[in-house]
Design a protein around this motif. Structure first.
Motif, mmCIF file in Angstrom:
data_model
loop_
_atom_site.group_PDB
_atom_site.id
_atom_site.type_symbol
_atom_site.label_atom_id
_atom_site.label_comp_id
_atom_site.label_asym_id
_atom_site.label_seq_id
_atom_site.Cartn_x
_atom_site.Cartn_y
_atom_site.Cartn_z
ATOM 1 N N LEU A 1 0.828 -1.207 0.000
ATOM 2 C CA LEU A 1 0.000 0.000 0.000
ATOM 3 C C LEU A 1 0.865 1.262 0.000
ATOM 4 O O LEU A 1 0.543 2.256 0.669
ATOM 5 C CB LEU A 1 -0.954 0.004 1.197
ATOM 6 N N GLY A 2 1.972 1.208 -0.754
ATOM 7 C CA GLY A 2 2.817 2.388 -0.940
ATOM 8 C C GLY A 2 3.785 2.665 0.182
ATOM 9 O O GLY A 2 4.402 3.746 0.215
ATOM 10 N N SER A 3 3.974 1.735 1.097
ATOM 11 C CA SER A 3 4.877 1.950 2.231
ATOM 12 C C SER A 3 6.326 2.056 1.756
ATOM 13 O O SER A 3 6.768 1.309 0.875
ATOM 14 C CB SER A 3 4.732 0.810 3.232
ATOM 15 N N ASP A 4 7.086 2.983 2.361
ATOM 16 C CA ASP A 4 8.459 3.250 1.915
ATOM 17 C C ASP A 4 9.515 2.422 2.630
ATOM 18 O O ASP A 4 10.596 2.193 2.085
ATOM 19 C CB ASP A 4 8.785 4.740 2.116
ATOM 20 N N PHE A 5 9.244 1.948 3.873
ATOM 21 C CA PHE A 5 10.297 1.309 4.662
ATOM 22 C C PHE A 5 9.851 -0.025 5.239
ATOM 23 O O PHE A 5 8.645 -0.263 5.444
ATOM 24 C CB PHE A 5 10.743 2.215 5.817
ATOM 25 N N ASN A 6 10.840 -0.817 5.527
ATOM 26 C CA ASN A 6 10.633 -2.086 6.215
ATOM 27 C C ASN A 6 11.416 -2.042 7.531
ATOM 28 O O ASN A 6 12.628 -1.884 7.525
ATOM 29 C CB ASN A 6 11.124 -3.248 5.344
ATOM 30 N N PHE A 7 10.719 -2.165 8.652
ATOM 31 C CA PHE A 7 11.397 -2.208 9.955
ATOM 32 C C PHE A 7 10.512 -2.936 10.952
ATOM 33 O O PHE A 7 9.318 -3.178 10.715
ATOM 34 C CB PHE A 7 11.757 -0.806 10.451
#
Length: 426
Positions: free
Chosen positions: A250-256
């Motif tokens: 859904l357009g998320s920029d980061f993985n954490f």
């Protein structure tokens, strides 16, 4: 015969009067009991920060606040009550910041799918500010104070527009859970760039899932007026929360990912003194922007003299730690409070001495990722100790704390925090 009739008449009248008086007394007793229940319920609502009306309870925490970014923040909010529905609820608020000249709001609601396990599905749309570096547990009970001491001096906020769906579920009276999925647009209100893979982000989108658990194994519960309530606040208590952000969903920029933990232990001594220990820890891994990292709840403003820094002491904050001084991607804090039995000077004047020590340690990898903001890390042990003298006048008291150890400052005055406290209960 007339005498006999007169005596019978007197006895009859007396009996009738007594019977009537008994009924009145019974009615009065019932009415008094009902009034007492209503008064108790009203005070309980006020103590929780609500002003109850017929179908809607006004939330007092939105009436007026103050912080360094918004200035005066004022508005109106609330939630429907059981008179409206026991299965459905609607909540929301609308506030305005007079300094940043911006509206903030929330529209939300929920519906219960199981009464026994108190299982609710909640939906919310929020457009508001959040303090950078703050971390909240989903399962925390609502906590209300007439004013929030730390809020007065906070200046580092990020704006977020968040759409969320969550599931509240009670596995047992002792084990509560909440799961949430949310998508957010994050826009820091200060100059900040997050550098990842040679690309900088000044604002970003996040898709996150959270699961929180709260375990209170030693609390006891009982039904009061048909509602289950906690009758004994047992210790220790444990809270655990896991957060996962998903890149490209859904357009998320980061993985954490983040893991947060808290435990609270309290000892009640025979002399009515209370010792309370609070341990909080958190760790974040992956591409975590500073908005979602950790501070250690500082509560000191950068002014030259002790009196210029005079403000309000928080409930669980580091009074000598300056705002925005430290950020961490892994940290732990330990707070110890020993509250002595109140000193009974008179029936009304009962000041109370509290001895306090606080410790924090943490660290951060890849500090160069966070551009445009200056801060230090907590890789040495941060220590402060002090005391409070509460309830000196109308709930007000005084607080003193001293900073020592690995982060002791060269200028002696800069290590001292002298403030007033505010404690009131209904």
């Amino acid at each position: 015969m007339r005498k006999h009739l007169f005596v019978v008449l007197l006895i009859t009248l007396a009996s009738y009067s007594y019977a009537q008086q008994a009924r009145v007394t019974k009615k009065d007793s019932t009415k008094t009991a009902q009034d007492s229940i209503k008064k108790t319920e009203f005070l309980k609502n006020i103590g929780n920060g609500f002003l109850p009306f017929n179908y809607f309870n006004i939330d007092l925490k939105y009436l007026i606040k103050f912080n360094q970014y918004e200035g005066i923040r004022s508005g109106l909010g609330g939630i429907t009550n059981d008179r409206f529905s026991e299965r459905y609820r609607i909540d929301g608020y609308l506030v305005y910041g007079f300094k940043d000249k911006a509206l903030k709001y929330k529209i939300g609601g929920g519906f219960r799918i199981n009464e026994t396990s108190n299982t609710w599905i909640n939906l919310a749309y929020i457009d508001d500010l959040q303090e950078t570096g703050s971390s909240k547990f989903l399962t925390d009970k609502r906590f209300f104070t007439f004013f929030e001491p730390r809020l007065l001096n906070i200046d580092l906020f990020h704006r977020h527009i968040t759409k969320s769906i969550s599931l509240q579920h009670k596995f047992s009276n002792h084990l509560l859970s909440e799961t949430q999925f949310a998508i957010s647009k994050i826009d820091p209100t200060y100059y900040y760039n997050f550098l990842i893979d040679n690309k900088t982000y000044s604002s970003y989108d996040l898709s996150t899932s959270k699961i929180g658990l709260q375990w209170s194994p030693f609390s006891t519960f009982a039904k009061t007026n048909g509602k289950l309530e906690e009758t004994k606040d047992g210790f220790p208590k444990f809270t655990l929360q896991y957060t996962q952000a998903f890149k490209s969903i859904l357009g998320s920029d980061f993985n954490f990912s983040k893991l947060d933990f808290r435990t609270i232990q309290q000892f009640q001594h025979k002399n009515n003194a209370i010792t309370k220990l609070t341990l909080v820890a958190g760790i974040a891994g992956g591409d975590t922007p500073i908005t979602h990292l950790y501070h250690a709840y500082p509560n000191n403003i950068r002014k030259e003299t002790i009196l210029q820094r005079f403000s309000v002491a928080g409930l669980n904050s580091f009074e000598t730690m300056y705002f925005n001084e430290f950020f961490s991607d892994k940290f732990s804090t330990l707070q110890l409070k020993h509250t002595l039995k109140p000193f009974k000077i008179t029936d009304r004047f009962k000041p109370q001495l509290v001895l306090i020590s606080r410790y924090a340690i943490g660290d951060m990898n890849n500090t160069s990722r966070h551009q445009g903001i200056q801060f230090s890390t907590l890789n040495k042990l941060y220590s402060e100790s002090g005391f409070e003298i509460n309830k000196l006048l109308f709930g007000f008291g005084l607080s003193f704390a001293y900073r020592y150890g690995g982060y002791h400052l060269p200028n002696f005055e800069d290590n001292i925090a002298f403030k007033f406290t505010f404690n009131i209960s209904l």
